[in-house]
Design a protein around this motif. Structure first.
Motif, mmCIF file in Angstrom:
data_model
loop_
_atom_site.group_PDB
_atom_site.id
_atom_site.type_symbol
_atom_site.label_atom_id
_atom_site.label_comp_id
_atom_site.label_asym_id
_atom_site.label_seq_id
_atom_site.Cartn_x
_atom_site.Cartn_y
_atom_site.Cartn_z
ATOM 1 N N HIS A 14 48.479 28.625 39.587
ATOM 2 C CA HIS A 14 49.235 29.060 40.765
ATOM 3 C C HIS A 14 49.631 30.531 40.693
ATOM 4 N N HIS A 15 49.497 31.163 39.517
ATOM 5 C CA HIS A 15 49.795 32.598 39.403
ATOM 6 C C HIS A 15 48.699 33.467 40.008
ATOM 7 N N LEU A 16 47.529 32.880 40.224
ATOM 8 C CA LEU A 16 46.372 33.668 40.636
ATOM 9 C C LEU A 16 46.314 33.952 42.135
ATOM 10 N N GLU A 17 47.081 33.220 42.911
ATOM 11 C CA GLU A 17 46.990 33.315 44.370
ATOM 12 C C GLU A 17 47.211 34.738 44.871
ATOM 13 N N HIS A 18 48.223 35.416 44.350
ATOM 14 C CA HIS A 18 48.586 36.748 44.864
ATOM 15 C C HIS A 18 47.555 37.822 44.504
ATOM 16 N N ILE A 19 46.721 37.548 43.519
ATOM 17 C CA ILE A 19 45.701 38.537 43.140
ATOM 18 C C ILE A 19 44.744 38.789 44.304
ATOM 19 N N GLY A 20 44.599 37.801 45.171
ATOM 20 C CA GLY A 20 43.715 37.944 46.327
ATOM 21 C C GLY A 20 44.154 39.019 47.305
ATOM 22 N N ARG A 21 45.375 39.532 47.161
ATOM 23 C CA ARG A 21 45.852 40.606 48.051
ATOM 24 C C ARG A 21 45.414 41.986 47.568
ATOM 25 N N LEU A 22 44.919 42.070 46.342
ATOM 26 C CA LEU A 22 44.561 43.374 45.766
ATOM 27 C C LEU A 22 43.151 43.743 46.223
ATOM 28 N N LEU A 23 43.058 44.252 47.426
ATOM 29 C CA LEU A 23 41.775 44.409 48.103
ATOM 30 C C LEU A 23 40.867 45.457 47.485
ATOM 31 N N HIS A 24 41.421 46.351 46.650
ATOM 32 C CA HIS A 24 40.602 47.415 46.058
ATOM 33 C C HIS A 24 40.134 47.084 44.640
ATOM 34 N N LEU A 25 40.440 45.874 44.183
ATOM 35 C CA LEU A 25 40.057 45.504 42.820
ATOM 36 C C LEU A 25 38.550 45.599 42.615
ATOM 37 N N LYS A 26 38.171 46.240 41.504
ATOM 38 C CA LYS A 26 36.764 46.303 41.116
ATOM 39 C C LYS A 26 36.507 45.573 39.803
ATOM 40 N N TYR A 27 37.554 45.451 39.009
ATOM 41 C CA TYR A 27 37.423 44.815 37.700
ATOM 42 C C TYR A 27 38.556 43.809 37.533
ATOM 43 N N LEU A 28 38.219 42.555 37.263
ATOM 44 C CA LEU A 28 39.220 41.506 37.095
ATOM 45 C C LEU A 28 38.831 40.621 35.914
ATOM 46 N N SER A 29 39.726 40.550 34.936
ATOM 47 C CA SER A 29 39.455 39.736 33.750
ATOM 48 C C SER A 29 40.608 38.778 33.478
ATOM 49 N N ILE A 30 40.253 37.498 33.367
ATOM 50 C CA ILE A 30 41.199 36.489 32.895
ATOM 51 C C ILE A 30 40.588 35.809 31.657
ATOM 52 N N ARG A 31 39.781 36.559 30.941
ATOM 53 C CA ARG A 31 39.090 36.047 29.746
ATOM 54 C C ARG A 31 40.099 35.489 28.738
ATOM 55 N N GLN A 32 39.730 34.358 28.139
ATOM 56 C CA GLN A 32 40.539 33.693 27.108
ATOM 57 C C GLN A 32 41.906 33.235 27.610
ATOM 58 N N CYS A 33 42.078 33.074 28.902
ATOM 59 C CA CYS A 33 43.305 32.483 29.465
ATOM 60 C C CYS A 33 43.020 30.990 29.660
ATOM 61 N N ASP A 34 43.323 30.180 28.647
ATOM 62 C CA ASP A 34 42.885 28.787 28.660
ATOM 63 C C ASP A 34 43.761 27.870 29.515
ATOM 64 N N GLY A 35 44.715 28.448 30.227
ATOM 65 C CA GLY A 35 45.504 27.649 31.167
ATOM 66 C C GLY A 35 44.945 27.691 32.581
ATOM 67 N N ILE A 36 43.794 28.327 32.761
ATOM 68 C CA ILE A 36 43.191 28.485 34.089
ATOM 69 C C ILE A 36 42.055 27.469 34.256
ATOM 70 N N TYR A 37 42.138 26.664 35.334
ATOM 71 C CA TYR A 37 41.141 25.634 35.611
ATOM 72 C C TYR A 37 40.442 25.821 36.965
ATOM 73 N N HIS A 38 41.066 26.584 37.840
ATOM 74 C CA HIS A 38 40.550 26.656 39.208
ATOM 75 C C HIS A 38 40.883 28.015 39.803
ATOM 76 N N LEU A 39 39.947 28.576 40.574
ATOM 77 C CA LEU A 39 40.160 29.856 41.241
ATOM 78 C C LEU A 39 40.598 29.625 42.678
ATOM 79 N N PRO A 40 41.574 30.394 43.165
ATOM 80 C CA PRO A 40 42.066 30.206 44.540
ATOM 81 C C PRO A 40 41.095 30.773 45.570
#
Length: 875
Positions: free
Chosen positions: A487-513
């Motif tokens: 549920h922490h990932l939802e707001h990342i979708g507002r960062l419209l200029h993002l070119k690089y996004l890493s959630i590597r080794q974040c083992d609490g993540i199961y689903h992308l919004p």
């Protein structure tokens, strides 16, 4: 006066008197003050003979043992402060070389470089060595400084030729900083024969290679070993060599100081000299350790360190300065991934596409330039390419310079415990350290978030790290961040200029919004090490995506028989899992009910509903063919994937592909797909089901011609015939392949002309009956594996002998053995044969599983007889 230098990587104190070049306005241009130079010279004199005996011996040997008909040029290179000048001067003054050469000179290149002044200094030194010419040299020196007498370059060149005609000479050219300088110097040297020597010192590898055409004449000077560094430090502090281990209150602080110095003689001598005048108590040394940044900036006794290391930074072109300062984002001792760095630099706009070169290729060249200039240190050799480097580190003191400069430029702000709470305007990059425990108010007050271009989090996640004010954010790096949930990932979708996004080794993540479908500028999406096993449909909207990493971590629930009710249809995952919801309160972090429901709906149900699904790899939606710029894709589960294979074959820019779930059912489609991926350079194929890959890869009629890396994981039984045609292959991994014919396999692999890395892991061969003594005998024949540099044997069950015939694997540098646990005790004397004949071997590493004494003694005896002196490591 002679222009020879006695300090490391600096201009001579004598030269500063002789050479005060005139600026364009007639004013004197002096690059450093005489006081600075004397301080630098004094700082390095004491390190001449400590810890450099081996290097001195090697340098003298290199200078003496030259053959051929051309003039040898020997280059010594390394970062500032290593003592290159000190070492070369010590070599220059050695009795063996004094008797070997009739004429000698040691000249430091001044800044700005003026050819006439350089030639004058050289001529004066060469003249002073002959009593018959000494008076003329003195007159020449006086007249050349008289502005009324104009001596041109042509006259100086003729005089130099006269002095060296028919003479056996040795010339040291200290501190060359550019190719142009060397071109100016060497073209005005007279033609010297092969009995003469020129020795060059420089900070840059590229210049060393430019000056010395032969690779064997390039000598890289390294930092001091810990023992030598400690000896140098104690001598400087106490004026004698003492055993600091007998002073437990001091030794721990000394270790921290030496860690900062990291074997750099200039830093050790300078800091040691400062502490020599302070009370020799732990509290004083602790103060220095705790406030090293401030001391480097303000303490005049340590100014020489800042001057020498700062010179390396000042000499960088503008684009490399930005790239270097960017490294202050990362914590001390952090190994910085090369691939991560070049993708981040590209996303930041530090590199741009130029003609036929991509922005990433340009950024990669910047990385290698910083390595070559000794601004960053190579920390790990690549497992993918024999010539590449996987990661780098920044020397602790160079990092302090980096932090000081980036702070001055308002480029990077590091949010850490005890940092200043003063607001800084227009900071571009924000890094949150693992030891920072502030709140939202402090976070938003430290910097103006509206100017932030990158956010890097080390440590724990806080919900306020993503702010609505971060409208210009291009890079969001959350690799390894703890406490990050779906549920922490939802707001990342507002960062419209993002070119690089890493959630590597974040083992609490199961689903992308679904909100991530808004990230239309995204180039890199790294989910490696998360528990995402299925990508949402919105992924195909990210048309600029170039790198997609996912799927290497299997969901924890992969055994349906142990955790699934018989009647799947009656399972309401969102509402009928109360026992899981009860556990939420005792879990750390911000895991909530929504995360639990997401986990059941998007992980457990999809996994268990298809009991035969390959547990590894991510399932991707149809329509991936729309991501036409994709260069890297993996790990993708293609178990039920005829449609996905049809999509993949249309990704014409694909360079790297990793797939799981290859089977007889989809093997024909998979093999034909490979034929269409003409640009593919790296391929990984795996199957975890019992039947594995047996017969699944035989249908590859036209493998990618540029394939450099191949990993095969799963029961193979027989090596596919097309592998012997992979003439560009550099790296090969065979894992759990259970090949029957290991002799035939080794013969095929031994003929691959460019194979540099071979990793045999977890039963690559079908083991024979160990009880009957039928063991695998790996024999490396003469002229086999001509390019092999790394050989790894990991859990090769049933291994009985590893034999290297004379002339086999001529380039092998690293040999690693990690035995199958129960086999280690069966290894005896003679298990390895021919280790002494491996002419390039540098490292032999064993993972300790309780070997018998005779085995270890035999290995060590063979290595001791190896003339290359390989290092033996028992880990």
């Amino acid at each position: 006066m002679p222009a020879s230098s006695s300090n490391a990587d600096t201009t001579s104190t004598n030269d500063i008197v002789e050479h005060q070049p005139t600026g364009g306005d007639g004013s004197k241009v002096v690059t450093r003050s005489l006081t600075q130079l004397k301080t630098m010279a004094s700082a390095m004199e004491e390190s001449q003979l400590i810890g450099r005996e081996k290097e001195k011996y090697e340098m003298v040997k290199l200078i003496c043992n030259q053959s051929g008909h051309e003039l040898p040029v020997i280059s010594v290179w390394g970062m500032g402060g290593l003592g290159k000048t000190t070492l070369v001067k010590d070599v220059y003054e050695s009795q063996k070389l004094i008797g070997m050469f009739e004429k000698r000179a040691c000249v430091t290149v001044m800044r700005p470089f003026i050819l006439k002044e350089f030639l004058k200094s050289l001529i004066i030194q060469l003249s002073m060595q002959s009593s018959s010419e000494k008076k003329g040299a003195i007159d020449f020196g006086r007249s050349s400084r008289n502005t009324a007498v104009m001596v041109g370059v042509e006259e100086l060149t003729k005089e130099l030729a006269r002095l060296l005609e028919g003479k056996k000479c040795m010339i040291v050219v200290d501190d060359v900083s550019s190719r142009a300088e060397w071109d100016h110097i060497i073209q005005h040297f007279p033609k010297l024969d092969s009995t003469c020597r020129i020795v060059v010192t420089t900070r840059e590898e590229s210049i060393a290679k430019y000056c010395s055409e032969k690779q064997e004449n390039i000598y890289k000077l390294k930092v001091l070993e810990y023992r030598d560094a400690l000896q140098l430090f104690t001598r400087k502090v106490f004026k004698e060599a003492i055993d600091l281990d007998k002073h437990p209150d001091l030794i721990e602080e000394a270790k921290l100081i030496l860690k900062k110095c990291n074997g750099l003689p200039l830093a050790i001598v300078t800091i040691g000299g400062f502490l020599a005048n302070q009370p020799k108590i732990a509290v004083e040394w602790r103060k220095l350790n705790e406030h090293i940044s401030a001391e480097l900036e303000m303490n005049p006794d340590l100014e020489v360190i800042r001057t020498i290391l700062g010179k390396s930074y000042d000499g960088l072109p503008y684009h490399l300065k930005s790239c270097f300062l960017y490294l202050s984002i990362f914590p001390e001792d952090h190994k910085i991934s090369r691939r991560l760095l070049i993708r981040r630099w590209s996303a930041e706009g530090y590199s741009r596409e130029i003609r036929d070169k991509t922005a990433e290729e340009i950024a990669d060249s910047y990385f290698m330039q910083l390595i070559g200039r000794s601004m960053i240190l190579a920390s790990k050799r690549s497992s993918n390419n024999r010539k590449e480097i996987d990661s780098c580190q920044v020397h602790d003191l160079m990092r302090e310079i980096c932090i000081l400069k980036s702070t001055e430029e308002n480029l990077v702000f590091r949010l850490e415990e005890g940092c200043s709470s003063n607001t800084q305007d227009k900071v571009r990059h924000l890094a949150v350290s693992s030891n920072w425990n502030g709140d939202k108010v402090e976070f938003e007050s430290v910097v103006d978030l509206s100017h932030i271009r990158s956010l890097t989090v080390f440590g724990s996640w806080r919900h306020f790290f993503i702010s609505e004010n971060m409208k210009l954010l291009r890079v969001l790096d959350l690799e390894g961040t703890s406490g990050l949930f779906d549920h922490h990932l939802e707001h990342i979708g507002r960062l419209l200029h993002l070119k690089y996004l890493s959630i590597r080794q974040c083992d609490g993540i199961y689903h992308l919004p679904n909100s991530w479908g808004n990230l239309k500028q995204l180039q890199t999406l790294d989910m490696k090490g998360t528990c995402v096993c299925k990508l949402p449909k919105i992924i195909i909207k990210l048309r600029k995506l170039q790198y997609l990493f996912a799927g290497d971590c299997a969901p924890f629930c992969v055994n349906p028989d142990e955790c699934l009710p018989d009647d799947l249809a009656k399972l309401c995952l969102a509402c009928c899992a109360p026992k899981f919801l009860k556990d939420v309160e005792r879990l750390d972090g911000d895991l909530d009910r929504q995360d639990v429901c997401t986990f059941w709906c998007h992980v457990v149900f999809p996994t268990l509903a298809s009991r035969r699904l390959e547990p590894y790899g991510v399932v991707v939606p149809r329509g991936m063919r729309n991501l036409k710029g994709l260069r890297t894709l993996g790990l993708v589960n293609i178990t039920n994937g005829k449609a996905i294979l049809q999509d993949i074959r249309r990704l014409s820019q694909l360079r790297k592909l990793a797939v799981s779930g290859v089977s007889k059912k989809n093997s024909q489609e998979f093999c034909s797909t490979l034929a269409d991926l003409s640009r593919l350079e790296s391929l990984s194929v795996q199957s975890s089901v019992e039947s594995g890959l047996h017969g699944c890869l035989d249908g590859v009629s036209s493998p990618p011609k540029n394939l450099q890396s191949l990993k095969v994981s799963g029961t193979l039984v027989e090596l596919p015939g097309w592998i012997e045609g992979l003439h560009s292959l550099v790296k090969l991994v065979l894992e759990s392949t259970w090949l029957r014919e290991f002799d035939a396999t080794m013969q095929v692999l031994g003929k691959l002309p460019n194979l540099a890395i071979l990793r045999l892991r977890f039963h690559p061969f079908l083991p024979f009956d160990i009880k009957r003594g039928e063991l695998i005998r790996l024999t490396f024949h003469r002229e086999a594996f001509p390019s092999l540099m790394v050989l790894e044997l990991l859990s090769v069950g049933g291994l009985g002998l590893v034999e290297f015939k004379d002339g086999a694997t001529p380039k092998l540098e690293q040999l690693h053995l990690h035995p199958y646990g129960r086999d280690a005790g069966t290894y005896s004397s003679g298990f390895f044969s021919g280790l002494a004949s491996l002419q390039s071997l540098k490292e032999f590493m064993l993972i300790d599983y309780g070997y018998v004494k005779e085995f270890l003694e035999d290995v060590q005896d063979q290595l001791a007889r190896n003339l290359n002196g390989p290092v033996f490591k028992l880990v």
